[in-house]
Design a protein around this motif. Sequence first.
Motif, PDB file in Angstrom:
ATOM      1  N   GLU A 137      14.426 -21.265   9.083  1.00 45.39           N
ATOM      2  CA  GLU A 137      13.979 -19.991   9.712  1.00 45.39           C
ATOM      3  C   GLU A 137      14.422 -18.694   8.746  1.00 45.39           C
ATOM      4  OE1 GLU A 137      14.880 -22.083  11.761  1.00 45.39           O
ATOM      5  OE2 GLU A 137      13.163 -22.615  13.050  1.00 45.39           O
ATOM      6  N   PHE A 138      15.708 -18.753   8.659  1.00 49.93           N
ATOM      7  CA  PHE A 138      16.500 -17.765   7.810  1.00 49.93           C
ATOM      8  C   PHE A 138      15.901 -17.552   6.494  1.00 49.93           C
ATOM      9  CE2 PHE A 138      19.579 -15.959   4.750  1.00 49.93           C
ATOM     10  CZ  PHE A 138      19.860 -14.745   5.469  1.00 49.93           C
ATOM     11  N   ASN A 139      15.767 -18.611   5.750  1.00 50.66           N
ATOM     12  CA  ASN A 139      15.125 -18.692   4.273  1.00 50.66           C
ATOM     13  C   ASN A 139      13.503 -18.158   4.440  1.00 50.66           C
ATOM     14  OD1 ASN A 139      17.373 -19.376   3.000  1.00 50.66           O
ATOM     15  ND2 ASN A 139      16.988 -21.738   2.917  1.00 50.66           N
ATOM     16  N   ILE A 140      12.789 -18.836   5.520  1.00 50.19           N
ATOM     17  CA  ILE A 140      11.373 -18.153   5.572  1.00 50.19           C
ATOM     18  C   ILE A 140      11.320 -16.725   5.933  1.00 50.19           C
ATOM     19  CG2 ILE A 140       9.392 -18.259   7.312  1.00 50.19           C
ATOM     20  CD1 ILE A 140      10.214 -21.282   7.834  1.00 50.19           C
ATOM     21  N   ALA A 141      12.256 -16.125   6.487  1.00 45.88           N
ATOM     22  CA  ALA A 141      12.257 -14.697   6.702  1.00 45.88           C
ATOM     23  C   ALA A 141      12.562 -14.113   5.261  1.00 45.88           C
ATOM     24  CB  ALA A 141      13.415 -14.390   7.697  1.00 45.88           C
ATOM     25  N   LEU A 142      13.705 -14.757   4.546  1.00 50.98           N
ATOM     26  CA  LEU A 142      13.763 -14.212   3.432  1.00 50.98           C
ATOM     27  C   LEU A 142      12.625 -14.313   2.287  1.00 50.98           C
ATOM     28  CD1 LEU A 142      16.205 -13.294   1.330  1.00 50.98           C
ATOM     29  CD2 LEU A 142      16.628 -15.665   0.694  1.00 50.98           C
ATOM     30  N   LEU A 143      11.924 -15.308   2.537  1.00 48.87           N
ATOM     31  CA  LEU A 143      10.872 -15.442   1.889  1.00 48.87           C
ATOM     32  C   LEU A 143       9.707 -14.300   1.950  1.00 48.87           C
ATOM     33  CD1 LEU A 143      10.232 -19.174   1.514  1.00 48.87           C
ATOM     34  CD2 LEU A 143      10.626 -17.679  -0.282  1.00 48.87           C
ATOM     35  N   TRP A 144       9.392 -13.922   3.449  1.00 42.12           N
ATOM     36  CA  TRP A 144       8.646 -13.126   3.723  1.00 42.12           C
ATOM     37  C   TRP A 144       9.249 -11.646   3.103  1.00 42.12           C
ATOM     38  CZ3 TRP A 144       4.116 -12.831   6.644  1.00 42.12           C
ATOM     39  CH2 TRP A 144       3.345 -13.526   6.853  1.00 42.12           C
ATOM     40  N   GLY A 145      10.640 -11.455   3.395  1.00 39.78           N
ATOM     41  CA  GLY A 145      11.250 -10.055   3.212  1.00 39.78           C
ATOM     42  C   GLY A 145      11.123  -9.973   1.388  1.00 39.78           C
ATOM     43  N   ILE A 146      11.320 -10.893   0.700  1.00 37.35           N
ATOM     44  CA  ILE A 146      11.117 -10.481  -0.723  1.00 37.35           C
ATOM     45  C   ILE A 146       9.739 -10.143  -1.195  1.00 37.35           C
ATOM     46  CG2 ILE A 146      10.638 -12.838  -1.336  1.00 37.35           C
ATOM     47  CD1 ILE A 146      13.308 -10.547  -3.100  1.00 37.35           C
ATOM     48  N   GLY A 147       8.826 -10.759  -0.588  1.00 35.47           N
ATOM     49  CA  GLY A 147       7.266 -10.315  -0.810  1.00 35.47           C
ATOM     50  C   GLY A 147       7.185  -8.989  -0.474  1.00 35.47           C
ATOM     51  N   VAL A 148       7.665  -8.607   0.815  1.00 37.27           N
ATOM     52  CA  VAL A 148       7.351  -7.068   1.108  1.00 37.27           C
ATOM     53  C   VAL A 148       8.198  -6.104   0.323  1.00 37.27           C
ATOM     54  CG1 VAL A 148       7.446  -5.581   3.032  1.00 37.27           C
ATOM     55  CG2 VAL A 148       6.808  -7.833   3.433  1.00 37.27           C
ATOM     56  N   PHE A 149       9.507  -6.495  -0.139  1.00 37.80           N
ATOM     57  CA  PHE A 149      10.248  -5.750  -0.875  1.00 37.80           C
ATOM     58  C   PHE A 149       9.745  -5.365  -2.318  1.00 37.80           C
ATOM     59  CE2 PHE A 149      13.471  -5.619  -4.435  1.00 37.80           C
ATOM     60  CZ  PHE A 149      14.216  -4.311  -3.897  1.00 37.80           C
ATOM     61  N   ALA A 150       9.006  -6.677  -2.948  1.00 34.89           N
ATOM     62  CA  ALA A 150       8.029  -6.318  -4.232  1.00 34.89           C
ATOM     63  C   ALA A 150       7.050  -5.594  -3.954  1.00 34.89           C
ATOM     64  CB  ALA A 150       7.603  -7.529  -4.561  1.00 34.89           C
ATOM     65  N   GLU A 151       6.659  -5.452  -2.713  1.00 36.13           N
ATOM     66  CA  GLU A 151       5.378  -4.401  -2.151  1.00 36.13           C
ATOM     67  C   GLU A 151       5.900  -2.971  -2.305  1.00 36.13           C
ATOM     68  OE1 GLU A 151       3.373  -3.324   1.805  1.00 36.13           O
ATOM     69  OE2 GLU A 151       3.805  -5.448   1.615  1.00 36.13           O
ATOM     70  N   VAL A 152       7.047  -2.933  -1.634  1.00 32.68           N
ATOM     71  CA  VAL A 152       7.559  -1.547  -1.461  1.00 32.68           C
ATOM     72  C   VAL A 152       7.895  -0.970  -3.070  1.00 32.68           C
ATOM     73  CG1 VAL A 152       9.787  -0.385  -0.979  1.00 32.68           C
ATOM     74  CG2 VAL A 152       9.070  -1.796   0.477  1.00 32.68           C
ATOM     75  N   LEU A 153       8.626  -1.897  -4.216  1.00 31.53           N
ATOM     76  CA  LEU A 153       8.711  -1.328  -5.384  1.00 31.53           C
ATOM     77  C   LEU A 153       7.447  -0.888  -5.859  1.00 31.53           C
ATOM     78  CD1 LEU A 153      11.367  -3.661  -6.545  1.00 31.53           C
ATOM     79  CD2 LEU A 153      11.727  -1.473  -6.191  1.00 31.53           C
ATOM     80  N   LEU A 154       6.544  -1.781  -5.849  1.00 31.81           N
ATOM     81  CA  LEU A 154       4.935  -1.585  -6.546  1.00 31.81           C
ATOM     82  C   LEU A 154       4.622   0.017  -6.016  1.00 31.81           C
ATOM     83  CD1 LEU A 154       2.177  -3.549  -7.510  1.00 31.81           C
ATOM     84  CD2 LEU A 154       1.636  -1.942  -6.168  1.00 31.81           C
ATOM     85  N   MET A 155       4.578   0.145  -4.683  1.00 30.53           N
ATOM     86  CA  MET A 155       4.109   1.381  -3.864  1.00 30.53           C
ATOM     87  C   MET A 155       4.794   2.641  -4.534  1.00 30.53           C
ATOM     88  SD  MET A 155       2.683   0.392  -0.275  1.00 30.53           S
ATOM     89  CE  MET A 155       1.225  -0.561   0.186  1.00 30.53           C
ATOM     90  N   ARG A 156       6.076   2.449  -4.663  1.00 33.19           N
ATOM     91  CA  ARG A 156       7.028   3.425  -4.869  1.00 33.19           C
ATOM     92  C   ARG A 156       6.755   3.978  -6.634  1.00 33.19           C
ATOM     93  NH1 ARG A 156       9.068   7.036  -6.869  1.00 33.19           N
ATOM     94  NH2 ARG A 156      11.300   7.832  -6.665  1.00 33.19           N
ATOM     95  N   PHE A 157       6.426   2.895  -7.363  1.00 30.57           N
ATOM     96  CA  PHE A 157       6.039   3.238  -8.969  1.00 30.57           C
ATOM     97  C   PHE A 157       4.815   3.197  -9.062  1.00 30.57           C
ATOM     98  CE2 PHE A 157      10.679   1.984  -8.479  1.00 30.57           C
ATOM     99  CZ  PHE A 157      11.187   2.920  -9.054  1.00 30.57           C
ATOM    100  N   ASN A 158       3.680   3.081  -8.250  1.00 27.23           N
ATOM    101  CA  ASN A 158       2.482   2.875  -8.370  1.00 27.23           C
ATOM    102  C   ASN A 158       1.816   4.094  -9.330  1.00 27.23           C
ATOM    103  OD1 ASN A 158      -0.440   2.464  -7.937  1.00 27.23           O
ATOM    104  ND2 ASN A 158      -0.532   4.064  -6.684  1.00 27.23           N
ATOM    105  N   ASP A 159       2.148   5.225  -9.297  1.00 31.76           N
ATOM    106  CA  ASP A 159       1.690   6.299 -10.142  1.00 31.76           C
ATOM    107  C   ASP A 159       2.118   6.064 -11.472  1.00 31.76           C
ATOM    108  OD1 ASP A 159       0.479   7.439  -8.136  1.00 31.76           O
ATOM    109  OD2 ASP A 159       1.814   8.831  -7.677  1.00 31.76           O
ATOM    110  N   LYS A 160       3.417   5.798 -11.629  1.00 32.90           N
ATOM    111  CA  LYS A 160       3.883   5.304 -13.205  1.00 32.90           C
ATOM    112  C   LYS A 160       3.480   4.175 -13.684  1.00 32.90           C
ATOM    113  CE  LYS A 160       8.174   5.058 -15.577  1.00 32.90           C
ATOM    114  NZ  LYS A 160       9.783   4.755 -15.362  1.00 32.90           N
ATOM    115  N   TRP A 161       3.240   3.179 -13.099  1.00 33.49           N
ATOM    116  CA  TRP A 161       2.595   1.880 -13.500  1.00 33.49           C
ATOM    117  C   TRP A 161       1.189   1.729 -13.568  1.00 33.49           C
ATOM    118  CZ3 TRP A 161       6.396  -1.627 -10.133  1.00 33.49           C
ATOM    119  CH2 TRP A 161       7.872  -1.282 -10.531  1.00 33.49           C
TER     120      TRP A 161
END
Length: 388
Positions: A237-261
């Motif tokens: 369950e911890f690794n499943i949570a990690l898998l979901w978390g890394i996906g949303v973390f990548a989402e955060v980065l894209l939204m943060r730098f969306n205007d630039k990229w």
Amino acid sequence: MNIAAKSWITSYFVCFFFIWGIFLPFWGIWLAEKGVSPAQIGTLFSLGLVLRFVSTIGLLPRLKTANGPIRLACYLTFTSLMCLLLLVYFQGWYALAAATLLLNFLMAPMVPIGDIIGTRLVKQIQINYGKIRLWGSVSFIIGSTFVGWTIGEFGHESILWLIIIAIFLNYCLTLISLEPQLQQQSLPPKNKHNNLLSLLKKPSVIYFILVMGLIQGSHAAYYSFSALYWNSMNISEFNIALLWGIGVFAEVLLMRFNDKWFHHWTIKQMCLLAVVAGLIRWGVLAQTTDLFWLLLVQTFHAFTFALAHLAAMRFIAKQPEHLMVGYQTLYASVALGLVMAILTYVSGWIYVPQESTLFVWMAVILLPVFLLLKRWNCDQDNNVESTD
């Protein structure tokens, strides 16, 4: 008691997406622990998505006053809290089914409500909505990761109690007044036909719903069954949570730098990248359960979900101002609700523990999008049709 409007909307997104970060990936696991079968979970989730469609398309157009969204959020969170507290004492099949369906109905309008409030605050006090919305995604990561730890320490019942605590905090927040308060927006021109049925007569709207519905709908099986599948393959369950978390973390980065990229990208190019990334993502998930490759390909969530969502928001922003709420309602209720419900229902019958056929199905869903994008003139100014 008053709170600065910027702090209020930030807290709102933090509270709700903490809840969503638990409910979305782990509610199915909690139901499975209570003896609900995968087919029944798929049916409940698909029916729940239908109810999300009904609540979003039924409640949002009725928000006529400036403070209407906050009052509606108050009613929805209070009822959700009562529903969850009842589950502490009643956990038979009928109680679990009724609560799952009711929670989907009640929580569906919560994100659009936040979007409506945030959009108004952008105009009133010029907040940076994108940066505030990021805290919701960060909270999603914290929620999904934290519950993975609590399951290991306290068992699966911690899923229910964490949601109860977060819902209670969200309800308390809705009782606090904003400073400054929301202002009433101007009414649309009386000679404009801006009802949802008139919008659905436009070819550009149909293509918009189908393209976004299929791109986001390809996540239906992932949202409902990836945790169950990985758990059946002995991923903790911890690794499943990690898998979901890394996906949303990548989402955060894209939204943060969306205007630039992606500032110079067209809507169609953004959608095409989302589709190609989806084919790669679902293809890899169908081939391996190696944690390294899973973590790597989960970063593609930034493209398969976030980039497609930003493309949808960019398309909606091209429309006349008095039609934007209608487009937002159709996007949230039909593309993200009804289409997702149908695909979740089908996924429930396809899913078999320890078999990756489900991810192949997710890739197949994306193939028609190539043809739809050829016909959808989403980047041309003439896609905004007259409503006179």
